[in-house]
Design a protein around this motif. Sequence first.
Motif, PDB file in Angstrom:
ATOM      1  N   GLY A  56       0.796  -1.215   0.000  1.00  0.00           N
ATOM      2  CA  GLY A  56       0.000   0.000   0.000  1.00  0.00           C
ATOM      3  C   GLY A  56       0.825   1.259   0.000  1.00  0.00           C
ATOM      4  O   GLY A  56       0.294   2.358   0.147  1.00  0.00           O
ATOM      5  N   GLY A  57       2.154   1.126  -0.177  1.00  0.00           N
ATOM      6  CA  GLY A  57       3.032   2.288  -0.170  1.00  0.00           C
ATOM      7  C   GLY A  57       3.562   2.598  -1.555  1.00  0.00           C
ATOM      8  O   GLY A  57       2.844   2.513  -2.543  1.00  0.00           O
ATOM      9  N   GLY A  58       4.834   2.951  -1.592  1.00  0.00           N
ATOM     10  CA  GLY A  58       5.464   3.263  -2.870  1.00  0.00           C
ATOM     11  C   GLY A  58       5.198   4.684  -3.321  1.00  0.00           C
ATOM     12  O   GLY A  58       4.626   5.500  -2.586  1.00  0.00           O
ATOM     13  N   GLN A  59       5.614   4.974  -4.528  1.00  0.00           N
ATOM     14  CA  GLN A  59       5.409   6.290  -5.102  1.00  0.00           C
ATOM     15  C   GLN A  59       5.229   6.145  -6.602  1.00  0.00           C
ATOM     16  O   GLN A  59       5.543   5.108  -7.172  1.00  0.00           O
ATOM     17  CB  GLN A  59       6.608   7.196  -4.812  1.00  0.00           C
ATOM     18  N   ILE A  60       4.733   7.181  -7.235  1.00  0.00           N
ATOM     19  CA  ILE A  60       4.570   7.164  -8.686  1.00  0.00           C
ATOM     20  C   ILE A  60       5.931   7.352  -9.328  1.00  0.00           C
ATOM     21  O   ILE A  60       6.642   8.308  -9.009  1.00  0.00           O
ATOM     22  CB  ILE A  60       3.614   8.282  -9.136  1.00  0.00           C
ATOM     23  N   GLU A  61       6.300   6.447 -10.205  1.00  0.00           N
ATOM     24  CA  GLU A  61       7.563   6.578 -10.923  1.00  0.00           C
ATOM     25  C   GLU A  61       7.360   7.525 -12.095  1.00  0.00           C
ATOM     26  O   GLU A  61       6.608   7.243 -13.015  1.00  0.00           O
ATOM     27  CB  GLU A  61       8.041   5.209 -11.418  1.00  0.00           C
ATOM     28  N   ARG A  62       8.055   8.661 -12.048  1.00  0.00           N
ATOM     29  CA  ARG A  62       7.924   9.659 -13.100  1.00  0.00           C
ATOM     30  C   ARG A  62       9.174   9.775 -13.968  1.00  0.00           C
ATOM     31  O   ARG A  62       9.163  10.502 -14.955  1.00  0.00           O
ATOM     32  CB  ARG A  62       7.629  11.033 -12.487  1.00  0.00           C
ATOM     33  N   GLY A  63      10.235   9.110 -13.590  1.00  0.00           N
ATOM     34  CA  GLY A  63      11.493   9.236 -14.318  1.00  0.00           C
ATOM     35  C   GLY A  63      11.717   8.102 -15.296  1.00  0.00           C
ATOM     36  O   GLY A  63      10.930   7.168 -15.402  1.00  0.00           O
ATOM     37  N   GLY A  64      12.837   8.174 -15.996  1.00  0.00           N
ATOM     38  CA  GLY A  64      13.225   7.113 -16.912  1.00  0.00           C
ATOM     39  C   GLY A  64      12.189   6.873 -17.993  1.00  0.00           C
ATOM     40  O   GLY A  64      11.569   7.797 -18.527  1.00  0.00           O
ATOM     41  N   GLU A  75      -4.844   0.617 -13.026  1.00  0.00           N
ATOM     42  CA  GLU A  75      -4.971   2.070 -12.940  1.00  0.00           C
ATOM     43  C   GLU A  75      -6.004   2.476 -11.892  1.00  0.00           C
ATOM     44  O   GLU A  75      -5.852   3.508 -11.235  1.00  0.00           O
ATOM     45  CB  GLU A  75      -5.321   2.642 -14.312  1.00  0.00           C
ATOM     46  N   ARG A  76      -7.033   1.665 -11.720  1.00  0.00           N
ATOM     47  CA  ARG A  76      -8.005   1.948 -10.661  1.00  0.00           C
ATOM     48  C   ARG A  76      -7.347   1.866  -9.292  1.00  0.00           C
ATOM     49  O   ARG A  76      -7.575   2.718  -8.428  1.00  0.00           O
ATOM     50  CB  ARG A  76      -9.181   0.974 -10.745  1.00  0.00           C
ATOM     51  N   GLU A  77      -6.507   0.850  -9.101  1.00  0.00           N
ATOM     52  CA  GLU A  77      -5.802   0.704  -7.824  1.00  0.00           C
ATOM     53  C   GLU A  77      -4.837   1.862  -7.588  1.00  0.00           C
ATOM     54  O   GLU A  77      -4.726   2.379  -6.473  1.00  0.00           O
ATOM     55  CB  GLU A  77      -5.055  -0.630  -7.812  1.00  0.00           C
ATOM     56  N   LEU A  78      -4.164   2.307  -8.639  1.00  0.00           N
ATOM     57  CA  LEU A  78      -3.223   3.422  -8.513  1.00  0.00           C
ATOM     58  C   LEU A  78      -3.945   4.738  -8.219  1.00  0.00           C
ATOM     59  O   LEU A  78      -3.463   5.561  -7.439  1.00  0.00           O
ATOM     60  CB  LEU A  78      -2.393   3.547  -9.791  1.00  0.00           C
ATOM     61  N   ARG A  79      -5.116   4.939  -8.830  1.00  0.00           N
ATOM     62  CA  ARG A  79      -5.896   6.137  -8.529  1.00  0.00           C
ATOM     63  C   ARG A  79      -6.360   6.131  -7.081  1.00  0.00           C
ATOM     64  O   ARG A  79      -6.352   7.167  -6.401  1.00  0.00           O
ATOM     65  CB  ARG A  79      -7.101   6.251  -9.472  1.00  0.00           C
ATOM     66  N   ASP A  80      -6.760   4.949  -6.592  1.00  0.00           N
ATOM     67  CA  ASP A  80      -7.184   4.859  -5.197  1.00  0.00           C
ATOM     68  C   ASP A  80      -6.014   5.135  -4.253  1.00  0.00           C
ATOM     69  O   ASP A  80      -6.201   5.744  -3.188  1.00  0.00           O
ATOM     70  CB  ASP A  80      -7.748   3.464  -4.900  1.00  0.00           C
ATOM     71  N   ARG A  81      -4.823   4.701  -4.654  1.00  0.00           N
ATOM     72  CA  ARG A  81      -3.664   4.822  -3.774  1.00  0.00           C
ATOM     73  C   ARG A  81      -3.043   6.224  -3.797  1.00  0.00           C
ATOM     74  O   ARG A  81      -2.601   6.728  -2.777  1.00  0.00           O
ATOM     75  CB  ARG A  81      -2.613   3.777  -4.158  1.00  0.00           C
ATOM     76  N   PHE A  82      -3.019   6.846  -4.981  1.00  0.00           N
ATOM     77  CA  PHE A  82      -2.302   8.114  -5.118  1.00  0.00           C
ATOM     78  C   PHE A  82      -3.194   9.307  -5.427  1.00  0.00           C
ATOM     79  O   PHE A  82      -2.732  10.441  -5.411  1.00  0.00           O
ATOM     80  CB  PHE A  82      -1.232   7.987  -6.212  1.00  0.00           C
ATOM     81  N   GLY A  83      -4.467   9.056  -5.766  1.00  0.00           N
ATOM     82  CA  GLY A  83      -5.417  10.136  -5.948  1.00  0.00           C
ATOM     83  C   GLY A  83      -5.078  11.096  -7.079  1.00  0.00           C
ATOM     84  O   GLY A  83      -4.731  10.686  -8.185  1.00  0.00           O
TER      85      GLY A  83
END
Length: 203
Positions: A107-115, A163-171
């Motif tokens: 339930g943690g982590g961060q959005i990878e925006r690099g590379g 993507e639904r899970e990522l939206r729920d996690r990171f809003g």
Amino acid sequence: MTFLGWIAAVILFLQLPIPLYWFVMHPQVDYWRGHQKAGYTTGLLLSWLPVSVLLVIFRRELFRVTWPPAWEIMAGFTLILCELWIFRRVHKDLGTNRLIGQTELSGGGQIERGGIYARIRHPRYIGSFLAILGACFLAGTRVTWVVAAVWLVLTRIAIVLEERELRDRFGVSYQEYCRRVPRFVPSFAKAAKTADDEEFRIE
């Protein structure tokens, strides 16, 4: 089955179960976060095991016994090499733990925006699709192409779940990332991070 058929079989073994694995993980991610070992075990049993059994049962329909034309061999290996390059980039950007879904379960982590993730949102799935296309050229049967088409549909559904899970996690942060970075077709615009490293702009 030829040597090329065996290579195709290995590629299919590695790639075909991926959407099935995420069908197990994403819909019940809240439950699996409290039962991580059970989640991994269940995901593997319901994805790689049935795919392995089906590959063995339908091996005669999936893989021809003669070698394909030279151009198909070249196309197949070219696509597989492209997938290996993409996988290397993804692994470099994400690391092993994030690649196998540990952050989803924690339930943690961060959005990878690099590379590579500054250019495209789902490079791993694109790489898998290229590898499966390469396997289709090496296998050389209509059934293999049908399997690839079915895999594409299943993967598209898996991406929606992811993507639904990522939206729920990171809003809102993930929604903004989706607005800036395309899902499948890479953007070659120059990406640069802002001063706070939380957003990036396309120049």
